[in-house]
Enzyme design. Structure first.
Site, mmCIF file in Angstrom:
data_model
loop_
_atom_site.group_PDB
_atom_site.id
_atom_site.type_symbol
_atom_site.label_atom_id
_atom_site.label_comp_id
_atom_site.label_asym_id
_atom_site.label_seq_id
_atom_site.Cartn_x
_atom_site.Cartn_y
_atom_site.Cartn_z
ATOM 1 N N SER A 17 0.846 -1.189 0.000
ATOM 2 C CA SER A 17 0.000 0.000 0.000
ATOM 3 C C SER A 17 0.881 1.238 0.000
ATOM 4 O O SER A 17 1.655 1.462 0.943
ATOM 5 C CB SER A 17 -0.886 0.009 1.245
ATOM 6 N N HIS A 45 -1.127 -1.266 -4.388
ATOM 7 C CA HIS A 45 -2.398 -0.966 -3.724
ATOM 8 C C HIS A 45 -2.496 0.547 -3.488
ATOM 9 O O HIS A 45 -1.631 1.148 -2.854
ATOM 10 C CB HIS A 45 -2.456 -1.736 -2.403
ATOM 11 N N ASP A 55 -4.781 3.570 -1.975
ATOM 12 C CA ASP A 55 -5.857 3.886 -1.038
ATOM 13 C C ASP A 55 -6.412 5.276 -1.314
ATOM 14 O O ASP A 55 -5.722 6.273 -1.121
ATOM 15 C CB ASP A 55 -5.328 3.830 0.398
ATOM 16 N N MET A 89 -9.054 8.017 -0.218
ATOM 17 C CA MET A 89 -9.911 8.413 0.915
ATOM 18 C C MET A 89 -10.414 9.833 0.677
ATOM 19 O O MET A 89 -9.646 10.695 0.244
ATOM 20 C CB MET A 89 -9.102 8.372 2.214
ATOM 21 N N HIS A 105 -8.363 0.883 -3.978
ATOM 22 C CA HIS A 105 -9.268 0.658 -2.838
ATOM 23 C C HIS A 105 -9.961 1.984 -2.527
ATOM 24 O O HIS A 105 -9.341 2.905 -2.006
ATOM 25 C CB HIS A 105 -8.417 0.154 -1.655
ATOM 26 N N MET A 114 -12.239 4.366 -0.449
ATOM 27 C CA MET A 114 -12.851 4.589 0.878
ATOM 28 C C MET A 114 -13.516 5.958 0.797
ATOM 29 O O MET A 114 -12.986 6.962 1.299
ATOM 30 C CB MET A 114 -11.762 4.539 1.969
ATOM 31 N N MET A 119 -11.197 -6.027 5.512
ATOM 32 C CA MET A 119 -10.383 -5.094 6.303
ATOM 33 C C MET A 119 -10.022 -5.754 7.639
ATOM 34 O O MET A 119 -10.895 -6.242 8.358
ATOM 35 C CB MET A 119 -11.155 -3.794 6.584
ATOM 36 N N ASP A 148 -6.414 -6.579 4.270
ATOM 37 C CA ASP A 148 -5.761 -5.262 4.279
ATOM 38 C C ASP A 148 -5.747 -4.694 5.701
ATOM 39 O O ASP A 148 -6.808 -4.459 6.281
ATOM 40 C CB ASP A 148 -6.558 -4.336 3.344
HETATM 41 C C1 DX5 Z 1 -6.183 1.482 5.571
HETATM 42 C C2 DX5 Z 1 -5.695 1.142 4.199
HETATM 43 C C3 DX5 Z 1 -4.567 0.198 4.136
HETATM 44 C C4 DX5 Z 1 -3.322 0.672 4.842
HETATM 45 C C5 DX5 Z 1 -2.577 -0.549 5.299
HETATM 46 O O1 DX5 Z 1 -7.364 2.161 5.468
HETATM 47 O O2 DX5 Z 1 -6.749 0.563 3.435
HETATM 48 O O3 DX5 Z 1 -4.290 -0.204 2.803
HETATM 49 O O4 DX5 Z 1 -2.494 1.448 4.041
HETATM 50 O O5 DX5 Z 1 -1.482 -0.131 6.043
HETATM 51 P P1 DX5 Z 1 -0.738 -1.078 7.066
HETATM 52 O O6 DX5 Z 1 -0.239 -2.273 6.301
HETATM 53 O O7 DX5 Z 1 0.354 -0.221 7.612
HETATM 54 O O8 DX5 Z 1 -1.756 -1.483 8.109
HETATM 55 ZN ZN ZN Z 2 -6.313 -0.338 1.453
#
Ligand code: DX5
Ligand code: ZN
Length: 213
Positions: A6, A31, A33, A35, A64, A66, A135, A173
């Protein structure tokens, strides 16, 4: 086990280099993220940055979402041709319609479940997606502690997949590292996302290799 670092834990001041680095070191997916500051209390990246990540990456993107307005974001990111776009079932009134939209854009659709969401909720959607992301932390931040009941949930989901779509991949994840990856493998997980474990490791290649159980 397939490995998807990620980039949330990457150095954003050197993002192109960071993305090239993990691809050269042999990850399977990048990956990403996304948000929006509404669905989760954090704000990350939009299409300008994702476009540049797509240019630097030599491995497929795993986006991903969010966010609150999934359809809007699918339209924004589809032009960058990611392998997967995943969205949270908790935030979508018309998940079946959105799955079709992602599929019709030539992208593999995936569903995401928060730690408290039961796989039963997606029983009648599983046959239409290529992946389910579980998650193992509350979404919003990297570097959180792994929630172990995801192992039990993975087994339940695996049974549903075997019944309705045996080809459906399962991804986990959040809080993944070399200590819990073997349990994830035993629970039937195909892909792990790892942010802080890989990017903060002094030897990223060894970190990626340690997840290949
Ligand atoms: C959290 C993200 C993850 C995050 C994982 O909302 O979806 O992808 O970056 O990070 P680690 O591996 O540090 O928990
Ligand atoms: Zn993620």
């Amino acid at each position: 086990m397939l490995v998807a670092p990620s980039i949330l834990s990457a150095d954003f001041g050197n993002l192109a280099k960071e993305v090239e680095d993990i691809c050269v070191l042999g990850c399977d997916y990048v990956h990403v993220d996304v948000m929006d500051g509404h669905f989760v209390p954090n704000l990350t990246i939009g299409p300008v940055v994702v476009e540049s990540v797509a240019k630097s990456a030599t491995k497929p993107l795993d986006i991903h979402l969010m966010v609150e307005n999934n359809t809007f974001f699918v339209d924004l990111f589809a032009p960058f041709k990611p392998e997967f776009i995943s969205f949270h079932i908790e935030e979508e009134k018309h998940p079946h319609r959105l799955i079709q939209k992602i599929r019709n854009s030539g992208i593999r659709p995936a569903l995401v479940l928060n730690p408290g969401t039961t796989p039963k909720l997606i029983e009648y959607l599983i046959e239409d997606v290529d992946m389910v992301l579980l998650m193992s932390v509350n979404p919003g931040f990297g570097g959180q502690k792994f929630i172990p009941n995801v192992l039990e949930k993975a087994k339940e989901l695996k049974e549903l997949c075997e019944k309705r779509n045996p080809k459906c991949l399962i991804e986990v994840d959040g809080g993944v590292n070399d200590k819990n990856v073997k349990d994830l493998k035993d629970a039937g997980i195909d892909i792990v996302v790892a942010g802080s474990y890989i990017f903060k490791h002094s030897d990223r290649k060894a970190a990626i290799e340690s997840l290949r159980v």
